[in-house]
Design a protein around this motif. Structure first.
Motif, PDB file in Angstrom:
ATOM      1  N   ALA A  31     -39.375 -42.169 -56.692  1.00 38.49           N
ATOM      2  CA  ALA A  31     -40.402 -43.126 -57.089  1.00 38.49           C
ATOM      3  C   ALA A  31     -40.398 -43.231 -58.607  1.00 38.49           C
ATOM      4  CB  ALA A  31     -41.776 -42.681 -56.591  1.00 38.49           C
ATOM      5  N   TYR A  32     -41.111 -44.240 -59.105  1.00 38.34           N
ATOM      6  CA  TYR A  32     -41.204 -44.436 -60.543  1.00 38.34           C
ATOM      7  C   TYR A  32     -41.914 -43.255 -61.181  1.00 38.34           C
ATOM      8  CZ  TYR A  32     -42.357 -46.618 -65.009  1.00 38.34           C
ATOM      9  OH  TYR A  32     -42.490 -46.898 -66.341  1.00 38.34           O
ATOM     10  N   GLY A  33     -41.297 -42.645 -62.164  1.00 31.05           N
ATOM     11  CA  GLY A  33     -41.861 -41.482 -62.833  1.00 31.05           C
ATOM     12  C   GLY A  33     -42.371 -41.760 -64.230  1.00 31.05           C
ATOM     13  N   GLY A  34     -42.495 -43.030 -64.593  1.00 28.13           N
ATOM     14  CA  GLY A  34     -43.006 -43.379 -65.911  1.00 28.13           C
ATOM     15  C   GLY A  34     -41.896 -43.557 -66.929  1.00 28.13           C
ATOM     16  N   PHE A  35     -42.296 -43.933 -68.143  1.00 25.23           N
ATOM     17  CA  PHE A  35     -41.324 -44.175 -69.207  1.00 25.23           C
ATOM     18  C   PHE A  35     -40.454 -42.951 -69.477  1.00 25.23           C
ATOM     19  CE2 PHE A  35     -44.443 -47.472 -70.779  1.00 25.23           C
ATOM     20  CZ  PHE A  35     -43.643 -48.547 -70.447  1.00 25.23           C
ATOM     21  N   CYS A  36     -41.025 -41.764 -69.331  1.00 26.06           N
ATOM     22  CA  CYS A  36     -40.275 -40.541 -69.640  1.00 26.06           C
ATOM     23  C   CYS A  36     -39.162 -40.264 -68.645  1.00 26.06           C
ATOM     24  CB  CYS A  36     -41.213 -39.338 -69.668  1.00 26.06           C
ATOM     25  SG  CYS A  36     -42.415 -39.382 -70.993  1.00 26.06           S
ATOM     26  N   CYS A  41     -37.789 -37.620 -58.683  1.00 25.58           N
ATOM     27  CA  CYS A  41     -38.049 -37.035 -57.365  1.00 25.58           C
ATOM     28  C   CYS A  41     -39.440 -36.422 -57.408  1.00 25.58           C
ATOM     29  CB  CYS A  41     -36.994 -35.978 -57.042  1.00 25.58           C
ATOM     30  SG  CYS A  41     -37.176 -35.286 -55.393  1.00 25.58           S
ATOM     31  N   ILE A  42     -40.398 -37.132 -56.842  1.00 27.75           N
ATOM     32  CA  ILE A  42     -41.809 -36.762 -56.923  1.00 27.75           C
ATOM     33  C   ILE A  42     -42.251 -36.113 -55.613  1.00 27.75           C
ATOM     34  CG2 ILE A  42     -44.129 -37.703 -57.237  1.00 27.75           C
ATOM     35  CD1 ILE A  42     -42.774 -39.902 -58.958  1.00 27.75           C
ATOM     36  N   ARG A  43     -43.051 -35.060 -55.727  1.00 24.91           N
ATOM     37  CA  ARG A  43     -43.518 -34.344 -54.535  1.00 24.91           C
ATOM     38  C   ARG A  43     -44.291 -35.267 -53.595  1.00 24.91           C
ATOM     39  NH1 ARG A  43     -47.062 -30.735 -54.278  1.00 24.91           N
ATOM     40  NH2 ARG A  43     -48.120 -31.028 -56.245  1.00 24.91           N
ATOM     41  N   ARG A  44     -43.985 -35.155 -52.315  1.00 26.43           N
ATOM     42  CA  ARG A  44     -44.735 -35.883 -51.282  1.00 26.43           C
ATOM     43  C   ARG A  44     -46.042 -35.153 -50.992  1.00 26.43           C
ATOM     44  NH1 ARG A  44     -41.542 -39.495 -48.343  1.00 26.43           N
ATOM     45  NH2 ARG A  44     -39.310 -39.125 -48.503  1.00 26.43           N
ATOM     46  N   THR A  45     -46.999 -35.907 -50.471  1.00 20.09           N
ATOM     47  CA  THR A  45     -48.257 -35.295 -50.035  1.00 20.09           C
ATOM     48  C   THR A  45     -48.185 -35.053 -48.531  1.00 20.09           C
ATOM     49  OG1 THR A  45     -49.287 -37.437 -49.626  1.00 20.09           O
ATOM     50  CG2 THR A  45     -49.574 -36.495 -51.823  1.00 20.09           C
TER      51      THR A  45
END
Length: 103
Positions: A31-36, A41-45
């Motif tokens: 998912a989009y992780g921002g400008f940085c 790879c962002i943790r799922r809930t």
């Protein structure tokens, strides 16, 4: 960048891309992780997609209405990831708010 790292399932490699298969294998979602980070790879809930009427009901602290919803009473769905950037219509206390954007 350091603060957002706690939301990531895999540390970014600096390329701004995310390999969906590798990410899914560690319980994340590209998912989009921002400008940085670009794509990260962002943790799922555990409760992503569950019905909610307030952010306090969601692991991610993010209860969002559908993109087509208008600001008025209604319900939402818990976010499927713990870092939510981009534009979303939050649901708080059962009321759909105006779309807000963040990065």
């Amino acid at each position: 960048a350091e603060m957002a790292a706690r939301y990531l399932a895999i540390a970014p490699d600096g390329s701004g891309t995310c390999d969906p298969m590798t990410c899914a294998s560690v319980g994340g979602a590209c998912a989009y992780g921002g400008f940085c980070f670009g794509q990260a790879c962002i943790r799922r809930t555990h409760d992503g997609g569950a019905a909610c009427s307030d952010r306090s009901e969601c692991e991610s602290k993010a209860c969002f209405a559908s993109a087509s919803a208008k600001p008025d009473p209604g319900g939402g769905r818990c976010s499927g990831v713990v870092l939510n950037l981009g534009c979303h219509a939050p649901v708080e206390h059962g009321v759909i708010g105006a779309t807000i954007c963040g990065d």
